[in-house]
Design a protein around this motif. Structure first.
Motif, PDB file in Angstrom:
ATOM      1  N   MET B   1       0.835  -1.213   0.000  1.00 25.61           N
ATOM      2  CA  MET B   1       0.000   0.000   0.000  1.00 25.61           C
ATOM      3  C   MET B   1       0.867   1.261   0.000  1.00 25.61           C
ATOM      4  O   MET B   1       1.820   1.370   0.750  1.00 25.61           O
ATOM      5  N   ARG B   2       0.523   2.165  -0.878  1.00 25.70           N
ATOM      6  CA  ARG B   2       1.376   3.359  -0.989  1.00 25.70           C
ATOM      7  C   ARG B   2       1.041   4.378   0.093  1.00 25.70           C
ATOM      8  O   ARG B   2      -0.025   4.331   0.706  1.00 25.70           O
ATOM      9  N   ARG B   3       1.993   5.286   0.278  1.00 23.37           N
ATOM     10  CA  ARG B   3       1.775   6.286   1.313  1.00 23.37           C
ATOM     11  C   ARG B   3       0.551   7.160   1.017  1.00 23.37           C
ATOM     12  O   ARG B   3      -0.218   7.507   1.902  1.00 23.37           O
ATOM     13  N   SER B   4       0.389   7.492  -0.262  1.00 25.95           N
ATOM     14  CA  SER B   4      -0.743   8.360  -0.624  1.00 25.95           C
ATOM     15  C   SER B   4      -2.069   7.689  -0.259  1.00 25.95           C
ATOM     16  O   SER B   4      -3.021   8.339   0.187  1.00 25.95           O
ATOM     17  N   GLU B   5      -2.138   6.359  -0.417  1.00 24.61           N
ATOM     18  CA  GLU B   5      -3.384   5.658  -0.109  1.00 24.61           C
ATOM     19  C   GLU B   5      -3.640   5.649   1.390  1.00 24.61           C
ATOM     20  O   GLU B   5      -4.776   5.839   1.850  1.00 24.61           O
ATOM     21  N   VAL B   6      -2.552   5.469   2.137  1.00 26.08           N
ATOM     22  CA  VAL B   6      -2.680   5.485   3.595  1.00 26.08           C
ATOM     23  C   VAL B   6      -3.211   6.838   4.062  1.00 26.08           C
ATOM     24  O   VAL B   6      -4.148   6.937   4.872  1.00 26.08           O
ATOM     25  N   SER B   7      -2.624   7.905   3.498  1.00 23.62           N
ATOM     26  CA  SER B   7      -3.039   9.246   3.949  1.00 23.62           C
ATOM     27  C   SER B   7      -4.518   9.497   3.634  1.00 23.62           C
ATOM     28  O   SER B   7      -5.236  10.092   4.422  1.00 23.62           O
ATOM     29  N   LEU B   8      -4.977   8.995   2.463  1.00 24.97           N
ATOM     30  CA  LEU B   8      -6.409   9.133   2.140  1.00 24.97           C
ATOM     31  C   LEU B   8      -7.252   8.447   3.209  1.00 24.97           C
ATOM     32  O   LEU B   8      -8.283   8.980   3.664  1.00 24.97           O
ATOM     33  N   GLY B   9      -6.802   7.256   3.614  1.00 23.75           N
ATOM     34  CA  GLY B   9      -7.518   6.501   4.641  1.00 23.75           C
ATOM     35  C   GLY B   9      -7.593   7.283   5.939  1.00 23.75           C
ATOM     36  O   GLY B   9      -8.651   7.368   6.586  1.00 23.75           O
ATOM     37  N   VAL B  10      -6.457   7.904   6.302  1.00 23.38           N
ATOM     38  CA  VAL B  10      -6.447   8.705   7.536  1.00 23.38           C
ATOM     39  C   VAL B  10      -7.446   9.851   7.428  1.00 23.38           C
ATOM     40  O   VAL B  10      -8.231  10.125   8.359  1.00 23.38           O
ATOM     41  N   GLY B  11      -7.443  10.504   6.276  1.00 24.43           N
ATOM     42  CA  GLY B  11      -8.382  11.613   6.053  1.00 24.43           C
ATOM     43  C   GLY B  11      -9.817  11.171   6.247  1.00 24.43           C
ATOM     44  O   GLY B  11     -10.612  11.816   6.941  1.00 24.43           O
ATOM     45  N   LEU B  12     -10.158  10.030   5.637  1.00 22.20           N
ATOM     46  CA  LEU B  12     -11.516   9.489   5.786  1.00 22.20           C
ATOM     47  C   LEU B  12     -11.824   9.219   7.251  1.00 22.20           C
ATOM     48  O   LEU B  12     -12.935   9.486   7.736  1.00 22.20           O
ATOM     49  N   GLY B  13     -10.803   8.709   7.959  1.00 19.08           N
ATOM     50  CA  GLY B  13     -11.001   8.397   9.383  1.00 19.08           C
ATOM     51  C   GLY B  13     -11.347   9.649  10.179  1.00 19.08           C
ATOM     52  O   GLY B  13     -12.296   9.647  10.979  1.00 19.08           O
ATOM     53  N   VAL B  14     -10.585  10.731   9.929  1.00 17.95           N
ATOM     54  CA  VAL B  14     -10.867  11.988  10.641  1.00 17.95           C
ATOM     55  C   VAL B  14     -12.306  12.433  10.374  1.00 17.95           C
ATOM     56  O   VAL B  14     -13.060  12.801  11.282  1.00 17.95           O
ATOM     57  N   MET B  15     -12.713  12.335   9.113  1.00 17.00           N
ATOM     58  CA  MET B  15     -14.069  12.734   8.744  1.00 17.00           C
ATOM     59  C   MET B  15     -15.107  11.902   9.502  1.00 17.00           C
ATOM     60  O   MET B  15     -16.101  12.429  10.023  1.00 17.00           O
ATOM     61  N   ALA B  16     -14.830  10.609   9.580  1.00 22.10           N
ATOM     62  CA  ALA B  16     -15.765   9.728  10.278  1.00 22.10           C
ATOM     63  C   ALA B  16     -15.892  10.115  11.744  1.00 22.10           C
ATOM     64  O   ALA B  16     -16.993  10.144  12.298  1.00 22.10           O
ATOM     65  N   VAL B  17     -14.743  10.437  12.375  1.00 24.52           N
ATOM     66  CA  VAL B  17     -14.778  10.826  13.789  1.00 24.52           C
ATOM     67  C   VAL B  17     -15.641  12.086  13.962  1.00 24.52           C
ATOM     68  O   VAL B  17     -16.517  12.162  14.832  1.00 24.52           O
ATOM     69  N   VAL B  18     -15.376  13.063  13.093  1.00 21.81           N
ATOM     70  CA  VAL B  18     -16.154  14.311  13.176  1.00 21.81           C
ATOM     71  C   VAL B  18     -17.641  14.018  13.053  1.00 21.81           C
ATOM     72  O   VAL B  18     -18.473  14.548  13.798  1.00 21.81           O
ATOM     73  N   MET B  19     -17.969  13.103  12.110  1.00 17.35           N
ATOM     74  CA  MET B  19     -19.380  12.817  11.873  1.00 17.35           C
ATOM     75  C   MET B  19     -20.010  12.127  13.069  1.00 17.35           C
ATOM     76  O   MET B  19     -21.110  12.470  13.497  1.00 17.35           O
ATOM     77  N   LEU B  20     -19.280  11.169  13.641  1.00 15.81           N
ATOM     78  CA  LEU B  20     -19.873  10.354  14.698  1.00 15.81           C
ATOM     79  C   LEU B  20     -19.983  11.130  16.009  1.00 15.81           C
ATOM     80  O   LEU B  20     -20.948  10.965  16.749  1.00 15.81           O
ATOM     81  N   THR B  21     -18.989  12.003  16.307  1.00 20.77           N
ATOM     82  CA  THR B  21     -19.086  12.754  17.558  1.00 20.77           C
ATOM     83  C   THR B  21     -20.215  13.781  17.484  1.00 20.77           C
ATOM     84  O   THR B  21     -20.744  14.200  18.512  1.00 20.77           O
ATOM     85  N   GLY B  22     -20.516  14.193  16.262  1.00 20.36           N
ATOM     86  CA  GLY B  22     -21.767  14.910  15.998  1.00 20.36           C
ATOM     87  C   GLY B  22     -22.007  16.189  16.775  1.00 20.36           C
ATOM     88  O   GLY B  22     -21.082  16.927  17.126  1.00 20.36           O
ATOM     89  N   ALA B  23     -23.302  16.450  17.038  1.00 17.49           N
ATOM     90  CA  ALA B  23     -23.766  17.750  17.522  1.00 17.49           C
ATOM     91  C   ALA B  23     -23.239  18.095  18.914  1.00 17.49           C
ATOM     92  O   ALA B  23     -22.666  17.253  19.600  1.00 17.49           O
ATOM     93  N   GLY B  24     -23.436  19.310  19.322  1.00 13.85           N
ATOM     94  CA  GLY B  24     -23.058  19.727  20.660  1.00 13.85           C
ATOM     95  C   GLY B  24     -21.713  20.419  20.671  1.00 13.85           C
ATOM     96  O   GLY B  24     -21.302  20.991  21.676  1.00 13.85           O
ATOM     97  N   ARG B  25     -21.049  20.410  19.506  1.00 17.96           N
ATOM     98  CA  ARG B  25     -19.715  20.983  19.458  1.00 17.96           C
ATOM     99  C   ARG B  25     -19.864  22.467  19.120  1.00 17.96           C
ATOM    100  O   ARG B  25     -19.375  22.943  18.121  1.00 17.96           O
ATOM    101  N   GLN B  26     -20.563  23.201  19.981  1.00 19.05           N
ATOM    102  CA  GLN B  26     -20.883  24.575  19.561  1.00 19.05           C
ATOM    103  C   GLN B  26     -19.831  25.549  20.044  1.00 19.05           C
ATOM    104  O   GLN B  26     -20.079  26.363  20.922  1.00 19.05           O
TER     105      GLN B  26
END
Lengths: 494, 485
Positions: B1-26
């Motif tokens: 697996m190339r580094r660029s692919e790994v970094s994409l995966g990390v990016g997706l992971g961050v997005m998922a965390v943001v989505m799941l922790t959800g509301a209340g972050r005002q």
């Protein structure tokens, strides 16, 4: 000159047939595109004007929405009565009576006659409150004080004209310059008449002098002249030059009219000038009026109680007679009755112009008749559908006039465009309310200020018009009574 | 697996965390990042669509030389999608957007980011096969739909279709623009103030947070029950006292105050005025617009919504256009007929000039609204005919020969607002049948046998009726109410 000719010739020489085809093709393309896309009205809703057939210029037409008033009686007090002696009670001004006017009040103002520093002038009449609406009315108007609960006051009217002729033009035509149709002409154009035997727009003059701006204040401007006000007289022949000359029987008159009309019709087919149609319509109306006008204008048969109520004397020219005539014309379906009563220009330069003399007389001449008109229309069930408007062309100053720097021999006030009072009653008006307020000396409005365009928008609204959509195309553009401004005054609409 | 692919995966992971922790972050920091969403979102749209175009150019064999550019573009686009979607999630947390549209927009946005990353990997592993092509097509569709929904969130429903030329709108089956302005209000006395004006404002301005699902602060404003029940801090409405009601008070808190509602965008003053007015009027559930007192201020607001000239009474009814031959015949006989307004089918009829030939109006029964018979030789025989004009609102019978018998027939005219009987032989007994005419506002009885007592008795049944017995000028002069000099 020769150079210009030369230039024009040169530039034309460069325009070729190719230019023409090019411009033509683009233009046609753009037109076709616009049609395809339906861009006939660029924004918002289309503007339906009034579809008026000029062959039948006075046929009754429907307004934009159901009206609250079917007709108007406009009582114009020419010369501008002092609001400070009638309706706008200012106790503070009484305390300031005789003091020199602070210079700050004079700054940036233009006066017709005041020069230098004038003295303040307190109210020249005692005031009382009347009716359930507790409206202030001066002792000059004992009869009016009984109808205060039927009227709505506009206490902070303002105008931008401080001389009679332009101010009267503004208040009647929406423009201080000659050339615009009067409100009576607009209304008649928009609504036509319910009585084809009487003029739709009648003008009655009293007070000895006509309006300063002449017949233009009831003229038709650029509207076809069939819509101008017809002046009727309460003594002598009601309409000048209406009766047939001696020895001309009515059937001969009919025959000659038919012949004249046929000639006019032929002329119209050739020239296509709508004014020719107006002329035909006017001849025909004059023929019908020969019978109907003398009947409508004859107040002699009114019962004595009515004459007592209005204070009328048949056979004379008076404001009271005109008020009674106004009621008779309203009953007969005349659309717009315009009364002018001259003599309110209370400068104090002579007895007839004095607040302590001539002004009394004007009040006496009008007070009883106006109260009678409102009450009479009310008991006949006509006030409900008749809009009454009372007012002058501007107000008067809280300072005493000092013509060319010296006090006038009598008490008087100069013209004030900043504030004046008008009142309306009947057809759709909320009774017993006051809108607008002036400052402690009645010099300028401080709240609820309204101007002439607002008044006109309100009147048209009550007659069923959106004032922005009552338009007439002239010289390539749409004109309206309220030009580019005006808002119906919600506060006085029932 | 190339580094660029790994970094994409990390990016997706961050997005998922943001989505799941959800509301209340005002917090303002997150909102600040979120506010970049409307700007950033243009990058994935442009870059990913460009990637699709490049693939198209290569696969159709038109510009084979672009082959190496396609995967690089797709890779950049996938990153742009992750960043834009993450920013979008921050912005969405802040609330204030319509819930349903926001949900779709969120899932499509996140879906686009995930799909773009997946296509990246697929392109590298399996090359540009038919499944890859289908995926790219789906991605493009997602960009268009998601982008449009985003535009709807920012500019409001119908922003795009609003400016379509009228002809295209008609073809597309869209409501004409005027109808949009009128909303569901068809008449002042048929539209309930709450239903027609108040609930739509609450839905639009408060619905994103105070709906039955989210119920922020324990408050749901989706129904009248929820509105009246209030939230966990108590009632939000005190009927009759708009100024003191929490719902209104919070509108006027300064921007940034923690209790201010709605938190980020102020509600337009016109809408705030409507809310306050409705509460001042006792927050009625059913009252129609026509039944509530409308001060000039509110009329002006209604004006600005194009609701000022709402019909009432007969004008809420639909009647067919008057028969043109009947109209022509009546006109030829000397009756003056005129529509009450442009486009209205109701008629104003002046029958005074034609000796009250009411038979001429037989075909126009439903259309005649105003009728003037004043001063004609009309007698009680008219009583039988008047029932044929069920929509009469103004009736002139003054100075005719009618008696109490005609007045009995008038009681069958439910829309009657104006009745002129002056100069007739009507008596007090004749007034009694009028007591059922709830819309009657003006009655004229000068020079009749009706008395003050009879009028007062009728007025007890109809308090809003004005009765004029005439002769008031002849009455004794009124005493001044207050004196001053």
């Amino acid at each position: 000159m020769p150079e210009e000719h030369d230039f024009e010739g040169q530039s034309l020489a460069h325009v070729t047939r190719r230019h023409f085809l090019e411009a033509g093709a683009t233009g046609i393309g753009a037109t076709a595109l616009a049609t395809l896309l339906g861009c006939d009205t660029p924004r918002g809703t289309p503007v339906p004007g009034i579809a008026r057939n000029l062959l039948d210029p006075l046929s009754p037409l429907a307004p934009h929405f159901p009206p609250k008033a079917k007709r108007v009686i406009y009582l114009h007090m020419a010369g501008a009565p002092s609001q400070l002696e009638l309706f706008d009670y200012k106790p503070v001004l009484a305390r300031l009576n005789g003091q020199l006017c602070p210079e700050s009040l004079m700054k940036g103002k233009r006066f017709a006659f005041i020069r230098g520093i004038p003295k303040m002038l307190g109210p020249q009449a005692p005031f009382n409150q009347y009716g359930e609406s507790r409206a202030w009315v001066s002792d000059h108007l004992p009869h009016f004080s009984r109808i205060v609960d039927d009227v709505a006051f506009l206490k902070a009217m303002r105008t931008d004209q401080f001389n009679h002729a332009p101010a009267q033009l503004l208040v009647h035509t929406g423009s201080p310059r000659i050339g615009r149709p009067s409100i009576g002409a607009w209304v008649t154009y928009g609504l036509g008449s319910e009585n084809q035997n009487l003029p739709a727009f009648v003008v009655l003059l009293s007070g000895g002098v006509g309006p300063d701006a002449g017949a233009s204040v009831y003229g038709s401007g650029f509207l076809p002249s069939v819509y101008q006000g017809v002046q009727c007289r309460s003594s002598g022949d009601p309409v000048l030059f209406l009766s047939d000359p001696k020895g001309l029987p009515r059937d001969l008159r009919r025959k000659s009219l038919d012949a004249i009309n046929a000639l006019n019709q032929r002329e119209h087919e050739a020239a296509q000038d709508p004014e020719i149609l107006t002329r035909i319509a006017q001849y025909e109306m004059a023929f019908r009026m020969q019978l109907s006008v003398p009947e409508a204008m004859d107040i002699e048969k009114e019962p004595a109680s009515v004459h007592e109520m209005y204070g009328t004397t048949p056979g004379t020219t008076s404001f009271a007679n005109n008020c009674l005539l106004a009621r008779r014309l309203a009953e007969r379906g005349v659309r717009f009755v315009q009364l002018f009563h001259w003599g309110w220009d209370s400068h104090g330069a002579s007895a007839s112009e004095a607040l302590n003399k001539g002004f009394f007389d004007r009040c006496k001449e009008t007070d009883r008749a106006i109260a009678a008109l409102v009450t009479d229309l009310k008991q006949r069930g006509l006030l409900d559908e008749t809009l009454i408007v009372w007012g002058g062309e501007f107000g008067r100053t809280p300072m005493q006039e000092n013509r060319s720097g010296a006090d006038n021999p009598f008490i008087g006030r100069d013209h004030n465009a900043g504030a004046f009072t008008m009142w309306l009653a009947g057809g759709g008006i909320k009774p017993g309310v006051t809108h607008g307020e002036t400052d402690e000396i009645g010099y300028e409005g401080i709240s609820g200020q309204t101007d002439v365009n607002d008044l006109h928008a309100t009147m048209l609204r009550l007659l069923g018009f959106n004032h922005e959509r009552l338009v007439y195309r002239f010289q390539g553009r749409d004109f309206r009574l309220t030009d580019v401004s005006g808002k119906p005054i919600r506060e006085i609409i029932a | 697996m190339r580094r660029s692919e790994v970094s994409l995966g990390v990016g997706l992971g961050v997005m998922a965390v943001v989505m799941l922790t959800g509301a209340g972050r005002q917090s303002d920091v997150w909102l600040f990042l979120g506010r970049f969403h409307p700007t950033l979102v243009h990058l994935p749209i442009g870059i990913l669509l460009l990637a699709a175009l490049l693939e198209l150019a290569v696969r159709t064999g038109r510009v084979p030389a672009l082959e190496p550019a396609a995967p690089v573009t797709l890779y950049l686009g996938a990153w742009a999608a992750i960043v834009a979607a993450t920013a979008g999630l921050f912005l969405a947390d802040w609330g204030g957007y319509p819930v349903a549209v926001l949900a779709w927009h969120r899932w499509i946005g996140v879906g686009v980011a995930v799909t773009a990353v997946g296509l990246c990997l697929m392109r590298r592993r399996a090359g540009a096969g038919p499944r890859y092509a289908a995926g790219l097509g789906l991605l493009s569709a997602g960009l268009v739909v998601g982008g449009h929904l985003g535009g709807t969130l920012t500019h409001g429903e119908g922003y795009l279709s609003e400016s379509l030329p009228a002809s295209v709108r008609r073809v597309a089956g869209l409501v004409p623009k005027d109808a949009l302005a009128q909303r569901s209000i068809d008449g002042l006395d048929t539209a309930a103030a709450y239903q027609a004006l108040i609930q739509p404002i609450l839905d639009r301005r408060c619905g994103a947070c105070h709906n039955p699902e989210r119920k922020k602060g324990g408050l749901s404003l989706a129904t009248l029950e929820g509105l009246m029940a209030g939230g966990k801090d108590g009632k939000v409405i005190l009927p009759g006292r708009g100024e003191q009601s929490e719902l209104i008070a919070r509108l006027w808190l300064p921007p940034g105050h923690k209790d201010r509602m709605p938190p980020d965008r102020a509600i337009p003053i016109a809408e705030a005025e409507l809310l306050r007015w409705w509460i001042d009027q006792g927050a009625p559930a059913e009252a129609k617009l026509a039944e509530i007192d409308r001060p000039a201020r509110i009329e002006r607001v209604l004006d600005s919504y194009g609701l000022s000239d709402l019909p009432s009474g007969i004008f809420t009814l639909r009647v067919p256009a008057p028969d043109s031959t009947a109209v022509a015949a009546a006109r030829a006989a000397g009756l003056v007929l005129r529509p009450l307004a442009n486009g209205s089918h109701f008629l104003d009829v002046d029958a005074r000039g034609a000796l009250a030939r009411l038979d001429l109006l037989r075909g126009l029964g439903p259309q005649v609204a105003w009728l003037d018979l004043g001063g004609t030789d009309t007698g009680d025989s008219v009583a039988a005919t008047l029932g044929g004009f069920p929509h009469l609102t103004r009736l002139h019978l003054e100075r005719t020969r009618v008696t109490d018998r005609t007045v009995v027939a008038l009681a069958e005219l439910p829309y009657l607002e104006y009745l002129n009987l002056y100069g007739t032989r009507v008596t007090d007994a004749g007034l009694r049948p009028l007591a059922g005419l709830r819309r009657l506002r003006s009655l004229y009885l000068w020079q009749t046998q009706a008395t003050r007592a009879g009028a007062d008795s009728l007025k007890r049944s109809l308090p809003r009726l004005a009765i004029d017995l005439g002769g008031t000028v002849a009455a004794d002069s009124m005493q001044p109410a207050g004196t001053s000099r």
